[in-house]
Structures are given as structure tokens and as C-alpha cells.
Design an enzyme around this catalytic site. Sequence first.
Site, short mmCIF file in Angstrom:
data_model
loop_
_atom_site.label_atom_id
_atom_site.label_comp_id
_atom_site.label_asym_id
_atom_site.label_seq_id
_atom_site.Cartn_x
_atom_site.Cartn_y
_atom_site.Cartn_z
N MET A 58 34.56 47.48 34.56
CA MET A 58 35.64 48.37 34.14
C MET A 58 35.83 48.45 32.63
O MET A 58 36.52 49.33 32.13
CB MET A 58 36.97 47.96 34.80
CG MET A 58 37.46 46.57 34.47
SD MET A 58 38.50 46.42 32.98
CE MET A 58 39.97 47.28 33.50
N TYR A 59 35.21 47.55 31.87
CA TYR A 59 35.35 47.60 30.42
C TYR A 59 34.68 48.86 29.89
O TYR A 59 33.47 49.07 30.08
CB TYR A 59 34.73 46.38 29.75
CG TYR A 59 35.35 45.05 30.10
CD1 TYR A 59 36.63 44.96 30.62
CD2 TYR A 59 34.65 43.86 29.91
CE1 TYR A 59 37.20 43.73 30.94
CE2 TYR A 59 35.21 42.63 30.21
CZ TYR A 59 36.48 42.58 30.74
OH TYR A 59 37.02 41.35 31.05
N SER A 60 35.43 49.68 29.20
CA SER A 60 34.94 50.97 28.70
C SER A 60 34.33 51.80 29.82
O SER A 60 33.43 52.60 29.60
CB SER A 60 33.91 50.78 27.57
OG SER A 60 34.51 50.27 26.41
#
Length: 329
Positions: A58-60
Site C-alpha cells: 500500500m505504500y505509494s
Amino acid sequence: MKYVRLGHSGLTVSRLALGCMSYGDPAWRPWILDEAAAQPFFRQAIDAGITFFDTANMYSRGRSEEVTGRALKAMARREEIVIATKVFYPVADGPNMGGLSRKHILQACDASLRRLGVEAIDLYQIHRFDPAVPIEETLEALNDLVRSGKVRYIGASSSEAWRMALALSASEQHGWARFISMQNHYNLVYREEEREMNPLCLHTGVGLVPWSPLARGLLTRPRPANSQVRGPHTPRSASDDYALEIYDDPNDWDVVDAVERVARGRNVTMAEVALAWLLGRPGVAAPIIGATKLAHLDAAVRALDLELTHEEIAALEAPYRVHQVRGLT
């Protein structure tokens, strides 16, 4: 660099992990470094002997995995490094795009493998537990990924200790792969994990890889003149509302003051003192370091050689007060 086994598993990791949430797409968060700006951090980490790299799908919205995978492919020997990523939070809108159902776990793992550009994920972690899905469904899916060779080890992240205990018990009952690590919220200003989660992990051989080891930077700077106002000090703190949610206790400044006193006495940075304390806690394998300045990595590496005295440790711990539970969402 120093190295340690992660819990009672056979996996060896560096005593520092580079957290890769800071690298990806600035459109996701204004303080995120793009791919070009991230390259020096991977280079410096590898040159320092760091072999443990932690990201999440889910990061970036997946971009962090892409940046991390390309950097490590170009700079590191794949067989020597440990790549960790996570599943739970949605990367895109729509049904079955988040959570810990069998469907989402299997499809999310395949997507992470593609973005990272690897054949197997060394440590696949559930970013949070999913109360809407039976733990047996989640664990069986993770076990199938291990047996298929797509994942080598599995880990968990912030949760109530009773959920972690149930998961470990279910894995033992069914002969499934078990969690070897717990990525939990743990630092000098938030020590509630010492009550239940940390003792559970010590007893069951689960290694600790704490996130936010410097309390989102709170432990790296002296108390401001007006400590009632936590004004922005960096691009991240100016837009990081989550930090205000989890570090909202005025008593935290007393801990910050203690860190400052010890740091001045040793002629080192406050970050070094806070990390040295955490590295010395039972069960802690590798705190996850988020770096947006190269000096952050320098300080983290120096902390490995800083041995605090019993008196200094007592002084750092004395101001702590009980907190409400923070960091489970």
C-alpha cells in the site's frame, strides 16, 4: 554492521532494517522521495551492510515496491538480502482489494512479486489482522504461499496480543507455517508493548522489528519552547496527521528531555540514544529506520555501537507514563 537471527527462525537479518515507505510517489504523500532521490539511500544502506529492507504493497499504492525492487536488483546480491513486504490495506478501490481473505492474499502476493521483480518474498507480513476473516483462512492461504515457494517466511504487524496468540496456536494445531516476526509500535515514548505482546513474542520465539523507533522524529529533537504546540519541523511532520494521533500525550516531552540529557552527556545525537535503547531491549532484532536524509542512516548505524549504562537506561525509562493503546489501525 551486526546481524542476528529473526526470532527462533533460521533467517539472518541486519540489526537495522531500511523502511522503504519513504520511497515511491510524492503524489501519495508530499514527503515521499521519488525513485531518483531514493537511490542514494539504498546505496548507503547496502554499503553500510544493511541487508533487511521493509516495504508494503500500500505504500505509494505499489510504487514503493517497484522502486525498492529495482534499486535492490541493481545494487545488491539477491541471495544476501531480505526483502519484506506486507498485505492488508487496499491498493485500489473495489471489493476483494483489501483485507486478509484467501482471494486477496493470493492475488496481492502475485502483484507484489511482479512489482518487486522477484521470484519469492523473503518475509511476507500481514499489515494488520482482519477481524472480518477467520484466522484459519488467512493462515492457510499464507501457508500455501510458503509451500508454493512464493514466500519464504511470514510475519505479522501491530495487533492485540491475544490475536497473535490465537494465530500462533492455530498454526501449531494445523502444522502450518507460523509467524516468525512481529512488526509492532515500540519506542521510548510508547512502551505498552512491553506488557503483553513483547513477552508473548519472547516466549514463542517471534522476533521484534519495531516500527517508528524514533516516534516519528519526536525523539530526535529537544522539546520546543512551546511544547503544547507540535508545530511542523519537517515536510513529513507538516502533513503527518497520524503522528498527532499516536503521539498526543504531553508527558512524552519528559521522555524527550531525558533523551536529550543523555545525548548531551555522551556527545551523540538524540536519535543514537533512542535507537541504542531500543536495540538493547529483549527480543528486538531490527528496528525499521525511515530515512529521508542520509544523516538519518549515519546516526542509525552509529547507534549500533553505543552501549548505554544501567544508570542511563534507568534515566531514560523513568519518565514514562501509561498510554492508551496506539498504532493498531
